[in-house]
Enzyme design. Sequence first.
Site, short mmCIF file in Angstrom:
data_model
loop_
_atom_site.label_atom_id
_atom_site.label_comp_id
_atom_site.label_asym_id
_atom_site.label_seq_id
_atom_site.Cartn_x
_atom_site.Cartn_y
_atom_site.Cartn_z
N LEU A 6 -19.56 6.09 35.91
CA LEU A 6 -19.38 4.83 35.19
C LEU A 6 -18.30 4.98 34.13
CD1 LEU A 6 -23.12 3.81 34.67
CD2 LEU A 6 -21.64 3.51 36.69
N ALA A 63 -16.12 2.08 33.12
CA ALA A 63 -15.49 0.76 32.93
C ALA A 63 -15.59 0.25 31.50
CB ALA A 63 -16.12 -0.25 33.88
N ARG A 87 -16.58 1.71 19.86
CA ARG A 87 -16.76 2.58 18.70
C ARG A 87 -15.63 3.61 18.54
NH1 ARG A 87 -22.93 3.69 20.47
NH2 ARG A 87 -21.99 3.04 22.45
N GLY A 101 -22.69 -4.30 31.21
CA GLY A 101 -23.73 -3.28 31.09
C GLY A 101 -23.71 -2.25 32.20
N GLY A 142 -31.11 6.21 24.52
CA GLY A 142 -32.30 5.59 25.10
C GLY A 142 -33.45 6.59 25.08
N ASN A 166 -32.54 9.86 27.16
CA ASN A 166 -31.79 9.71 28.40
C ASN A 166 -30.36 10.19 28.19
OD1 ASN A 166 -30.61 8.74 30.77
ND2 ASN A 166 -30.40 6.65 29.94
N LYS A 203 7.59 26.39 26.13
CA LYS A 203 7.28 25.27 27.04
C LYS A 203 7.95 25.50 28.37
CE LYS A 203 9.58 22.02 28.19
NZ LYS A 203 10.57 20.96 28.34
N TYR A 252 17.86 20.38 25.49
CA TYR A 252 17.90 18.92 25.61
C TYR A 252 19.22 18.39 25.05
CZ TYR A 252 16.02 14.15 25.26
OH TYR A 252 15.78 12.81 25.39
C1 UD1 Z 1 -26.28 4.85 27.67
C2 UD1 Z 1 -27.74 4.60 28.10
C3 UD1 Z 1 -28.67 5.33 27.13
C4 UD1 Z 1 -28.33 6.80 27.08
C5 UD1 Z 1 -26.85 7.02 26.76
C6 UD1 Z 1 -26.49 8.48 26.95
C7 UD1 Z 1 -27.83 2.37 29.12
C8 UD1 Z 1 -28.22 0.96 28.93
N1 UD1 Z 1 -28.04 3.19 28.09
O1 UD1 Z 1 -26.12 4.24 26.40
O2 UD1 Z 1 -30.02 5.16 27.54
O3 UD1 Z 1 -29.14 7.45 26.13
O4 UD1 Z 1 -26.02 6.24 27.64
O5 UD1 Z 1 -25.19 8.77 26.55
O6 UD1 Z 1 -27.38 2.74 30.19
N2 UD1 Z 1 -20.06 1.40 31.29
C9 UD1 Z 1 -19.50 0.69 32.33
N3 UD1 Z 1 -19.67 -0.67 32.35
C10 UD1 Z 1 -20.36 -1.33 31.42
C11 UD1 Z 1 -20.93 -0.60 30.36
C12 UD1 Z 1 -20.77 0.76 30.32
O7 UD1 Z 1 -18.86 1.25 33.20
O8 UD1 Z 1 -20.46 -2.57 31.53
C13 UD1 Z 1 -19.88 2.86 31.25
C14 UD1 Z 1 -19.13 3.31 30.02
O9 UD1 Z 1 -17.73 3.41 30.29
C15 UD1 Z 1 -19.74 4.67 29.73
C16 UD1 Z 1 -21.13 4.60 30.34
O10 UD1 Z 1 -21.14 3.48 31.18
O11 UD1 Z 1 -19.01 5.71 30.34
C17 UD1 Z 1 -22.22 4.47 29.26
O12 UD1 Z 1 -21.98 3.32 28.50
P1 UD1 Z 1 -22.23 3.29 26.92
O13 UD1 Z 1 -21.89 1.95 26.43
O14 UD1 Z 1 -21.57 4.45 26.29
O15 UD1 Z 1 -23.81 3.45 26.88
P2 UD1 Z 1 -24.71 4.00 25.67
O16 UD1 Z 1 -24.89 2.90 24.69
O17 UD1 Z 1 -24.18 5.26 25.18
CA CA Z 2 -22.42 6.48 25.58
#
Ligand code: UD1
Ligand code: CA
Length: 432
Positions: A13, A15, A20, A82, A144, A174, A322, A358
């Site tokens: 994941l 996207a 932050r 999400g 989580g 999690n 380099k 260069y």
């Molecule tokens: C998420 C988990 C949380 C866990 C934590 C661990 C959920 C709802 N929560 O929270 O339980 O403890 O990770 O690090 O899953 N992403 C997408 N599409 C979206 C949203 C997010 O691809 O619409 C990807 C983000 O790029 C990221 C990952 O999913 O790589 C996690 O998303 P993030 O927003 O960081 O979740 P957390 O709030 O950290």
């Molecule tokens: Ca995260």
Amino acid sequence: MHDKSREAACLVLAAGEGTRMKSAHPKVLHEIGGKPMVGHILKEVEKLGLRKVVVVVGHGESEVRERLGDGYEYAEQKEQLGTGHAVMAAREKFIGFGGDLFVVSGDVPLLRAETLKALIEKHRGEGLVCTILTCRLKDPTGYGRIIRRSSGRVWKIVEEKDSSLYEKVVEEVNTGVYCFDSTALFNTVSRLRNKNEQGEYYLTDVVKLLSAANAGVDSLLLEDAGEVMGINSRVDLARAQKVLQNRIAIRHMENGVTIVDPANTYIDSEVEIGRDTVIFPFTVIEGKVTIGAGCEVGPFSHLRTGTVLEDGAEVGNFVEVKKTSIGSGSKAKHLSYLGDATIGRKVNIGAGTITANYDGVKKHPTIIEDGVSIGSGTTLVAPVRVGEGAVTGAGSVVTRGRDVPPRATVVGIPARELKRKNEKKNKEDTGR
Ligand code: UD1
Ligand code: CA
């Protein structure tokens, strides 16, 4: 269900925007150890030799795809609603796939392939439908929480923002890494609702739906919480960088490299170093660099991508290298810039030597053959070649294209060949 020959695949994941981070670039492209976070994950995932790896992209999609290249399949999540929604977005990539699916957040860059193996072993060994990688944190804020039934079985995951006081004190969290039965996962994500504090479709809610249906849900508790820290801010990024730096240093030390002060030595993940090489403090080695055996590097050296040090080469204080190879036994100990150069064996590069590679438009090569002695403060204007055994005088400027013949001595600005006394005499005698 226990069939080990079942196929396995992975969904990463990547996207999310990563608000932050406060950045113009997608979060997963922020680097540690010279590589984007998601790149670290993909490298580990590759070690598993899975049938398929799909990356969900959305925010900064083209930037992410360009950076990661064509080696993966990409699924597009148009709106970031999400983590559960992200899984939905990848659904069509798994039509006809009925095996086990790892789902991994793109922001847990320190995750190791061994851990993923342990996860799928438990998942398959116990015939589970969903296996969550968890860890215990003294301060679980932001993660989580894993909520169990009184029987001890995993019941659900509650996000920080949705958690009650009783749930907040739970230390098991999690990590954002799971192994699912893919059919069960895709059947369940379509039932997710976004009635929560963030108005998002949480992947974590799949756990509650599966456990309510009495499907096998359990967790694998990882001892080393550092491995699964999620990177959400620049502060997290710096912490992960430290952990990775230490991990890389340990790997080299275990292979027979002395690193005098690992906490003050920065070595990127793709660097290779031979035995008995000593790395002194405040050294930065970045990108793809290969260092042979018995070399000395630092203190205060900067080796950049494309650098090769052959056995016994030495690079010292305030030397930047380099895209340059330095032959065995050659030394550049002080205050130099060596770029786009090929340096032979037993060469001495005097203090303050610069390869002027260069011209403002293009980079040009410098070749320094075996046994050359470059005097202090020499400037070599590329493209140029210094022949075997030649010498340049202190402060000389060897101008572009004015190659120094083997065994010649050149001095001055622009550098001219200095004839040895007997050479001159010979010329006088023959009247030349
Ligand atoms: C998420 C988990 C949380 C866990 C934590 C661990 C959920 C709802 N929560 O929270 O339980 O403890 O990770 O690090 O899953 N992403 C997408 N599409 C979206 C949203 C997010 O691809 O619409 C990807 C983000 O790029 C990221 C990952 O999913 O790589 C996690 O998303 P993030 O927003 O960081 O979740 P957390 O709030 O950290
Ligand atoms: Ca995260």
